[in-house]
Motif scaffolding. Structure first.
Motif, PDB file in Angstrom:
ATOM      1  N   ARG B 152     -22.125 -58.750  20.941  1.00  0.00           N
ATOM      2  CA  ARG B 152     -20.761 -58.564  20.405  1.00  0.00           C
ATOM      3  C   ARG B 152     -19.935 -57.712  21.370  1.00  0.00           C
ATOM      4  O   ARG B 152     -18.728 -57.887  21.483  1.00  0.00           O
ATOM      5  N   ILE B 153     -20.593 -56.774  22.039  1.00  0.00           N
ATOM      6  CA  ILE B 153     -19.895 -55.911  22.996  1.00  0.00           C
ATOM      7  C   ILE B 153     -19.657 -56.676  24.297  1.00  0.00           C
ATOM      8  O   ILE B 153     -18.528 -56.808  24.767  1.00  0.00           O
ATOM      9  N   ALA B 154     -20.750 -57.188  24.853  1.00  0.00           N
ATOM     10  CA  ALA B 154     -20.692 -57.800  26.190  1.00  0.00           C
ATOM     11  C   ALA B 154     -19.771 -59.023  26.231  1.00  0.00           C
ATOM     12  O   ALA B 154     -19.059 -59.243  27.207  1.00  0.00           O
ATOM     13  N   GLU B 155     -19.801 -59.819  25.142  1.00  0.00           N
ATOM     14  CA  GLU B 155     -19.061 -61.089  25.139  1.00  0.00           C
ATOM     15  C   GLU B 155     -17.609 -60.931  24.701  1.00  0.00           C
ATOM     16  O   GLU B 155     -16.843 -61.899  24.746  1.00  0.00           O
ATOM     17  N   ASN B 156     -17.219 -59.738  24.273  1.00  0.00           N
ATOM     18  CA  ASN B 156     -15.828 -59.513  23.877  1.00  0.00           C
ATOM     19  C   ASN B 156     -14.909 -59.873  25.039  1.00  0.00           C
ATOM     20  O   ASN B 156     -15.173 -59.511  26.183  1.00  0.00           O
ATOM     21  N   GLU B 157     -13.829 -60.585  24.758  1.00  0.00           N
ATOM     22  CA  GLU B 157     -13.013 -61.101  25.870  1.00  0.00           C
ATOM     23  C   GLU B 157     -12.327 -60.001  26.675  1.00  0.00           C
ATOM     24  O   GLU B 157     -11.905 -60.230  27.803  1.00  0.00           O
ATOM     25  N   ASN B 158     -12.213 -58.811  26.099  1.00  0.00           N
ATOM     26  CA  ASN B 158     -11.669 -57.690  26.874  1.00  0.00           C
ATOM     27  C   ASN B 158     -12.739 -56.970  27.685  1.00  0.00           C
ATOM     28  O   ASN B 158     -12.449 -55.994  28.377  1.00  0.00           O
ATOM     29  N   VAL B 159     -13.969 -57.409  27.530  1.00  0.00           N
ATOM     30  CA  VAL B 159     -15.083 -56.762  28.238  1.00  0.00           C
ATOM     31  C   VAL B 159     -15.708 -57.733  29.248  1.00  0.00           C
ATOM     32  O   VAL B 159     -15.560 -57.569  30.449  1.00  0.00           O
ATOM     33  N   LEU B 160     -16.432 -58.711  28.752  1.00  0.00           N
ATOM     34  CA  LEU B 160     -17.131 -59.685  29.615  1.00  0.00           C
ATOM     35  C   LEU B 160     -17.907 -59.017  30.750  1.00  0.00           C
ATOM     36  O   LEU B 160     -17.649 -59.248  31.934  1.00  0.00           O
ATOM     37  N   LEU B 161     -18.828 -58.180  30.343  1.00  0.00           N
ATOM     38  CA  LEU B 161     -19.708 -57.515  31.302  1.00  0.00           C
ATOM     39  C   LEU B 161     -21.144 -57.635  30.820  1.00  0.00           C
ATOM     40  O   LEU B 161     -21.386 -57.677  29.610  1.00  0.00           O
ATOM     41  N   PRO B 162     -22.093 -57.669  31.747  1.00  0.00           N
ATOM     42  CA  PRO B 162     -23.488 -57.669  31.321  1.00  0.00           C
ATOM     43  C   PRO B 162     -23.871 -56.304  30.741  1.00  0.00           C
ATOM     44  O   PRO B 162     -23.211 -55.302  31.034  1.00  0.00           O
ATOM     45  N   LEU B 163     -24.911 -56.312  29.957  1.00  0.00           N
ATOM     46  CA  LEU B 163     -25.267 -55.080  29.228  1.00  0.00           C
ATOM     47  C   LEU B 163     -26.776 -54.908  29.235  1.00  0.00           C
ATOM     48  O   LEU B 163     -27.512 -55.869  29.030  1.00  0.00           O
ATOM     49  N   MET B 164     -27.225 -53.692  29.481  1.00  0.00           N
ATOM     50  CA  MET B 164     -28.665 -53.430  29.375  1.00  0.00           C
ATOM     51  C   MET B 164     -28.943 -52.378  28.307  1.00  0.00           C
ATOM     52  O   MET B 164     -28.187 -51.417  28.159  1.00  0.00           O
ATOM     53  N   VAL B 165     -29.994 -52.646  27.529  1.00  0.00           N
ATOM     54  CA  VAL B 165     -30.447 -51.702  26.515  1.00  0.00           C
ATOM     55  C   VAL B 165     -31.717 -51.048  27.037  1.00  0.00           C
ATOM     56  O   VAL B 165     -32.712 -51.723  27.290  1.00  0.00           O
ATOM     57  N   CYS B 166     -31.649 -49.733  27.235  1.00  0.00           N
ATOM     58  CA  CYS B 166     -32.782 -49.006  27.795  1.00  0.00           C
ATOM     59  C   CYS B 166     -33.614 -48.362  26.690  1.00  0.00           C
ATOM     60  O   CYS B 166     -33.076 -47.944  25.658  1.00  0.00           O
ATOM     61  N   GLN B 167     -34.911 -48.291  26.913  1.00  0.00           N
ATOM     62  CA  GLN B 167     -35.794 -47.474  26.079  1.00  0.00           C
ATOM     63  C   GLN B 167     -36.917 -46.969  26.977  1.00  0.00           C
ATOM     64  O   GLN B 167     -37.182 -47.541  28.035  1.00  0.00           O
ATOM     65  N   ASP B 168     -37.592 -45.906  26.542  1.00  0.00           N
ATOM     66  CA  ASP B 168     -38.598 -45.276  27.393  1.00  0.00           C
ATOM     67  C   ASP B 168     -39.904 -46.064  27.412  1.00  0.00           C
ATOM     68  O   ASP B 168     -40.499 -46.334  26.372  1.00  0.00           O
ATOM     69  N   GLY B 169     -40.330 -46.401  28.630  1.00  0.00           N
ATOM     70  CA  GLY B 169     -41.584 -47.116  28.806  1.00  0.00           C
ATOM     71  C   GLY B 169     -42.752 -46.337  28.225  1.00  0.00           C
ATOM     72  O   GLY B 169     -42.822 -45.112  28.373  1.00  0.00           O
ATOM     73  N   PHE B 170     -43.649 -47.012  27.567  1.00  0.00           N
ATOM     74  CA  PHE B 170     -44.823 -46.452  26.888  1.00  0.00           C
ATOM     75  C   PHE B 170     -44.442 -45.527  25.733  1.00  0.00           C
ATOM     76  O   PHE B 170     -44.892 -45.737  24.613  1.00  0.00           O
ATOM     77  N   ILE B 171     -43.600 -44.528  25.994  1.00  0.00           N
ATOM     78  CA  ILE B 171     -43.323 -43.517  24.961  1.00  0.00           C
ATOM     79  C   ILE B 171     -42.787 -44.185  23.693  1.00  0.00           C
ATOM     80  O   ILE B 171     -43.263 -43.904  22.600  1.00  0.00           O
ATOM     81  N   THR B 172     -41.808 -45.081  23.858  1.00  0.00           N
ATOM     82  CA  THR B 172     -41.402 -45.862  22.683  1.00  0.00           C
ATOM     83  C   THR B 172     -41.855 -47.320  22.790  1.00  0.00           C
ATOM     84  O   THR B 172     -42.143 -47.939  21.777  1.00  0.00           O
ATOM     85  N   SER B 173     -41.953 -47.851  24.002  1.00  0.00           N
ATOM     86  CA  SER B 173     -42.280 -49.285  24.121  1.00  0.00           C
ATOM     87  C   SER B 173     -43.668 -49.609  23.593  1.00  0.00           C
ATOM     88  O   SER B 173     -43.906 -50.697  23.094  1.00  0.00           O
TER      89      SER B 173
END
Lengths: 193, 393
Positions: B152-173
């Motif tokens: 919804r954020i990335a595809e908004n026509e005023n945005v159109l940017l790629p987006l990454m969702v980060c989380q901590d490897g092992f600790i939460t993954s």
């Protein structure tokens, strides 16, 4: 914070300590608790010492670090007693549960005067008699549930039956053996006086 | 009321992807994010999604395939970590400059070398100037929620940017924890269909994408990317408002935890924020006014809002899980202090590099930071602001 029960597992790669910690998390989750179950990943090799952790609480758990002052320690392989400081930080009002056939005096010497309660179980015997193979994790899971009292035995047995049916959907022949291992382990775990 | 579940962070990310059911997923396995495409491929195999799963031979190809898919008009997702992201690097910039709203799950891990598979934020910090929106997640729940909001954020026509969702490897993954999931139908409705305005497979509007762009226009196009990043801030807040209506879970640009009346504050991202909350609570019990600013949106960087939130504290510590190796603190520290300076906020602020290569961060260490801050606030000045936490000397 005070109602969090913290458990540390010591095992060797391939013995299923990580799986046991995840099964314990599952079982506690099914009784309505907040849970964490996570292994400490190192070089993953068969036989290398591994550590896994559980936190169990009736309120949300926010801390994200390893466990340094556990309430309970589970030792899945007693050869670790000589090389790993398994009681490091273990609370004296807590307990340690060890898969071993060693006697009390020998264990006390190996645990360097740990003042808390010591429980033992011969998980090899339980596993061989019920599964015909050596899988110590299921008996050790039952043992820590009994010792810690995090849930009542009847609920635990019922829940594990459900878990095993799901986990071993493609190997239903091992469900019975695992259930027997749980029931036997609940009886076999003994405190050393 | 959602569905009570227990999932690891990787399972949570894969579940979000299943519910989003994108047109294309292209990924190459790398620890600690391997499980995400692994679980997702089983969803494909079981027919739980109708996604085209592209099992590429490298991360460079994973991002290239996502770029091709998005350019064609499809919704594409991927997941990676550390050196996988490094290998994508060339295409990371192509994705954002072509204004393709690809969504990535980045499970943060130290970039080699020497070889290390554990958590820090050096992978994310390496692409902080690449024009991707970057959201950070304290828990499996936040990793899941951020992914549900991502398109919804990335595809908004005023945005159109790629987006990454980060989380901590092992600790939460790799930690199994409680999570509240949404029903599939609710996710489908919330995320919505993707109808790009311009795309390659539109025969009514033949277009070129990604052509050469020299002195005449590249500058303007880069400005437009920066403008889109500015626009993203409001869109992120709008989407969060809708998400709150749906779930009751509130998200902003950052979370202020007991910051209102705080004398001393820590700024950090991802799982360390949870450990910090525990410390804040215990210090509050002792009458110490500690607070936390947990940054969720690292790009676009909410400089003005952060400066405002920290304006009344007496000392700040910024915790960076990646060193810029420039001798003057990490990237988050630089951004926070620059934001404060530009917005006229003068508070003694120090940089703490911590948790590198998976070094565990304990409540005791976080307590030691607050103790340092108490000293700093008493003196009203700081000695060396470039500090290290949990470093053996």
């Amino acid at each position: 914070m005070n109602d969090i029960i913290e458990i540390r597992w010591h095992g060797r790669g391939g013995q299923g300590a990580k799986t046991a910690s995840l099964l314990l998390a599952d079982a506690a989750f099914n009784t309505g608790k907040y849970i964490q179950g996570f292994p400490e990943y190192g070089p993953e090799r068969m036989g290398a010492p591994i550590t896994a952790y559980n936190r169990i609480s009736s309120s949300p758990i926010r801390i994200h670090s390893n466990i340094y002052e556990p309430d309970y320690v589970v030792v899945v392989d007693d050869t670790l007693l000589e090389s790993v400081d398994v009681t490091a930080g273990l609370k004296s009002e807590g307990a340690i549960v060890i898969n071993t056939t060693k006697d009390g005096n020998e264990l006390k010497k190996l645990l360097k005067g740990y003042a808390g309660k010591i429980y033992t179980i011969d998980a090899r015997k339980v596993s061989m008699e019920t599964l015909g193979k050596y899988f110590p994790n299921t008996p050790m899971l039952a043992a820590i549930v009994k010792v810690s009292g995090i849930m009542n035995e009847a609920d635990f047995i019922k829940d594990m039956e459900g878990s095993f049916k799901h986990k071993f959907a493609k190997k239903p022949e091992v469900i019975d053996g695992n259930m027997k291992a749980i029931e036997m382990a609940l009886k076999e775990v003994k405190e050393i006086k | 009321m959602g569905i009570r579940e227990r999932l690891s962070g990787n399972e949570a990310a894969a579940t979000a992807m299943k519910q989003i059911n994108p047109d294309v997923v292209a990924a190459f396995p790398i620890t600690p994010s391997t499980e995400i495409p692994q679980y997702f491929s089983t969803f494909v195999d079981n027919g739980q999604v109708d996604t085209e799963f592209v099992a590429v031979e490298s991360e460079h190809s994973a991002m290239s395939a996502c770029i091709g898919a998005e350019a064609a008009g499809a919704r594409a997702m991927t997941a990676t970590s550390a050196n996988g992201l490094s290998f994508m690097w060339e295409m990371i910039y192509i994705a954002s400059s072509m204004r393709l709203p690809i969504v990535m799950s980045l499970v943060n891990r130290a970039v080699s070398g020497p070889l290390n598979i554990h958590n820090d934020h050096s992978d994310a910090m390496g692409v902080r100037d690449a024009g991707w929106i970057m959201l950070f997640s304290e828990t499996n729940q936040e990793a899941y929620d951020n992914l549900l909001m991502a398109h919804r954020i990335a595809e908004n026509e005023n945005v159109l940017l790629p987006l990454m969702v980060c989380q901590d490897g092992f600790i939460t993954s790799h930690s199994i924890e409680n999570i509240e999931l949404l029903e599939d139908a609710k996710v489908k409705e919330f995320v919505g269909q993707y109808h790009p305005k311009h795309y390659l497979l539109n025969k009514k509007e033949p277009i070129a994408m990604g052509p050469m762009d020299l002195q005449a226009f590249l500058f303007e196009h880069k400005y437009q990317q920066a403008e889109a990043m500015c626009n993203a801030k409001q869109v992120i807040l709008d989407v969060a408002k809708d998400f709150e209506k749906l779930t009751g879970r509130k998200y902003g640009l950052f979370e202020e935890y007991k910051l209102d009346d705080a004398d001393i504050a820590i700024v950090c991202m991802n799982s360390t924020a949870g450990t910090t909350k525990v410390v804040v609570d215990s210090l509050r019990e002792k009458g110490i006014k500690a607070g936390l600013l947990k940054l969720r949106v690292f790009r676009p960087f909410p400089a003005e809002e952060i400066a405002k939130a920290l304006a009344n504290v007496k000392a700040v510590a910024v915790l960076d899980k990646a060193d810029s190796l420039n001798g003057v603190g990490g990237a988050l520290f630089t951004d926070v202090t620059s934001g404060m300076q530009v917005n006229g906020v003068t508070v003694p602020t120090s940089s703490y590099i911590y948790g590198i290569g998976g070094r565990d961060t304990t409540t005791k260490e976080i307590e030691s930071v607050y103790k340092d801050l108490m000293e700093d606030s008493k003196k009203g000045k700081i000695g060396n602001p470039y500090r290290y936490l949990g470093l053996r000397k």
